[in-house]
Design an enzyme around this catalytic site. Structure first.
Site, PDB file in Angstrom:
ATOM      1  N   ARG A  40      -8.230  71.064  22.528  1.00  0.00           N
ATOM      2  CA  ARG A  40      -6.827  70.602  22.461  1.00  0.00           C
ATOM      3  C   ARG A  40      -6.002  71.173  23.632  1.00  0.00           C
ATOM      4  NH1 ARG A  40      -9.042  68.118  19.136  1.00  0.00           N
ATOM      5  NH2 ARG A  40      -8.259  67.380  17.133  1.00  0.00           N
ATOM      6  N   GLU A  75      -0.007  72.856  17.408  1.00  0.00           N
ATOM      7  CA  GLU A  75      -0.530  71.815  18.317  1.00  0.00           C
ATOM      8  C   GLU A  75       0.596  71.087  19.044  1.00  0.00           C
ATOM      9  OE1 GLU A  75      -2.951  68.434  17.426  1.00  0.00           O
ATOM     10  OE2 GLU A  75      -4.688  69.659  16.951  1.00  0.00           O
ATOM     11  N   SER A 133      -2.714  66.806  12.944  1.00  0.00           N
ATOM     12  CA  SER A 133      -2.932  68.243  12.703  1.00  0.00           C
ATOM     13  C   SER A 133      -1.785  69.005  13.339  1.00  0.00           C
ATOM     14  CB  SER A 133      -4.220  68.715  13.362  1.00  0.00           C
ATOM     15  OG  SER A 133      -5.329  68.157  12.740  1.00  0.00           O
TER      16      SER A 133
END
Ligand code: EPU
Length: 340
Positions: free
Chosen positions: A166, A336, A240
């Site tokens: 990520r 995130e 997420s």
């Protein structure tokens, strides 16, 4: 092409958490040349700016004292083929899922495990989107981006993007410096279904598909996602909300002593990745809300806006969840989404 600026422009339609906040200045970019012209005109000089894609990985914390540039560049094109792969160049503003569906229609599989991820093509490499055993960096060839300081069109190959979990250079050293205008993917001709994610393999077994087609893979991925993840058009969310933490093998072994049922996924470097959703669930947050913000009832890693939430409401819940996970497991969860 001249760029039209809007003042005090509402961003709630352009972030999937539907958080309110006005951009001091806002413009839509439909081509790389428009953006180059804009930078060279000096209209962005001495100006804070933010490059917006689909807004699906974004936390709008309030009004944004900056120029927001929303990337709307269209285009999908097969630019080359060799013995091993098709090379497909796509405009940064194309919708990610529509692009995935189109590649399968064209007979170029390889992205099916990443079906139904919200957002735009240009945002995909920024956080190296991943799901069901595949990260976009595994299908990435190169990208073009405009340097927002000089107006130069710069090409980044795979190595230059510094992809991680990520993560990429566009979240690190190059954050807020470049606007990605197109991405080229390398889709291998010798396609094989990628079944390394246990839940996906199980889904295929349940469907009695031993040698699934790419289309069947995509349908299974979509079914799993629809079961577990809320549709942002119905329940606003940003996928997420935290990264899965990666910890040392020693720390993992220590935690396992007291939590034998804790899922852990060994990494190539010997570290262990944990399931943030599991940690959050164990802290009692699955399906729990404070005010209009909570963690989703079917996937504790997804933060949801039940209606009318502000960025402040979200940040309050984020702090509470992080505090509880630190207190119980000694692990600091990392967000995130990007905060503006
Ligand atoms: N789990 C729980 N409770 C929960 C959620 C998860 O116990 O409420 C545990 C389960 O043991 C499960 C494990 O966590 O086996 C993993 O859960 P899941 O398969 O749902 O995946 P995830 O690790 O929570 C990651 C990505 C998702 C991606 C899925 C599937 C991150 C931060 N998230 O989630 O990506 O779709 O795997 O590959 O890496 C996103 O980034 O926005 C996203 C949705």
């Amino acid at each position: 092409m001249a760029t039209v600026f809007h003042q005090d422009f509402p961003l709630d339609p352009f972030n999937t958490l539907r958080l309110p906040g006005n951009a001091r200045r806002y413009a839509e970019i439909v081509s790389a040349s428009q953006l180059i012209q804009l930078v060279r005109s000096g209209k962005l000089a001495n100006e804070r700016f933010f490059v917006l894609g689909g807004g699906s990985n974004l936390l709008v914390s309030g009004d944004v004292d900056a120029t927001v540039l929303r990337m709307c560049i269209p285009g999908r094109e097969l630019i080359a083929s060799d013995d091993d792969a098709h090379y497909v160049r796509v405009g940064a503003g194309e919708n990610w899922h529509d692009f995935v569906v189109w590649t399968l229609e064209m007979g170029w599989p390889g992205l099916e495990n990443l079906a139904l991820i919200p957002g735009t093509v240009g945002a995909a490499p920024v956080q190296n989107i991943g799901a069901y055993g595949l990260e976009v960096c595994e299908r990435f060839y190169s990208l073009e981006a405009v340097d927002l300081r000089s107006g130069a069109l710069v090409s980044f190959d795979h190595a230059a993007c510094c992809f991680g979990y990520r993560d990429s250079i566009f979240k690190q050293d190059a954050a807020n410096r470049f606007a990605i205008t197109s991405v080229t993917f390398r889709l291998p001709k010798r396609w094989q279904p990628l079944l390394r994610y246990v839940e996906l393999a199980r889904e295929m077994a349940a469907r009695a598909l031993i040698t699934p087609s790419a289309q069947q893979m995509m349908e299974a991925v979509m079914a799993i996602r629809q079961r577990k993840l809320p549709d942002p058009d119905v329940i606003p969310n940003a996928g997420s909300f935290f990264k899965n933490p990666v910890i040392s093998a020693e720390q993992c072994a220590e935690l396992k002593k007291f939590n034998p049922d804790m899922p852990n996924f060994p990494q190539p470097d010997g570290k262990e990745k944990l399931a943030a959703g599991w940690l959050i669930e164990k802290c009692g947050w699955k399906g729990h809300s404070e005010g209009p913000v909570g963690m989703y009832e079917h996937q504790a890693l997804v933060l949801v806006n039940h209606g009318g939430a502000t960025g402040v409401d979200v940040l309050r819940v984020v702090a509470a969840v992080r505090r509880d996970v630190v207190e119980r497991f000694g692990i600091a969860l990392e967000m995130e989404p990007v905060v503006i």
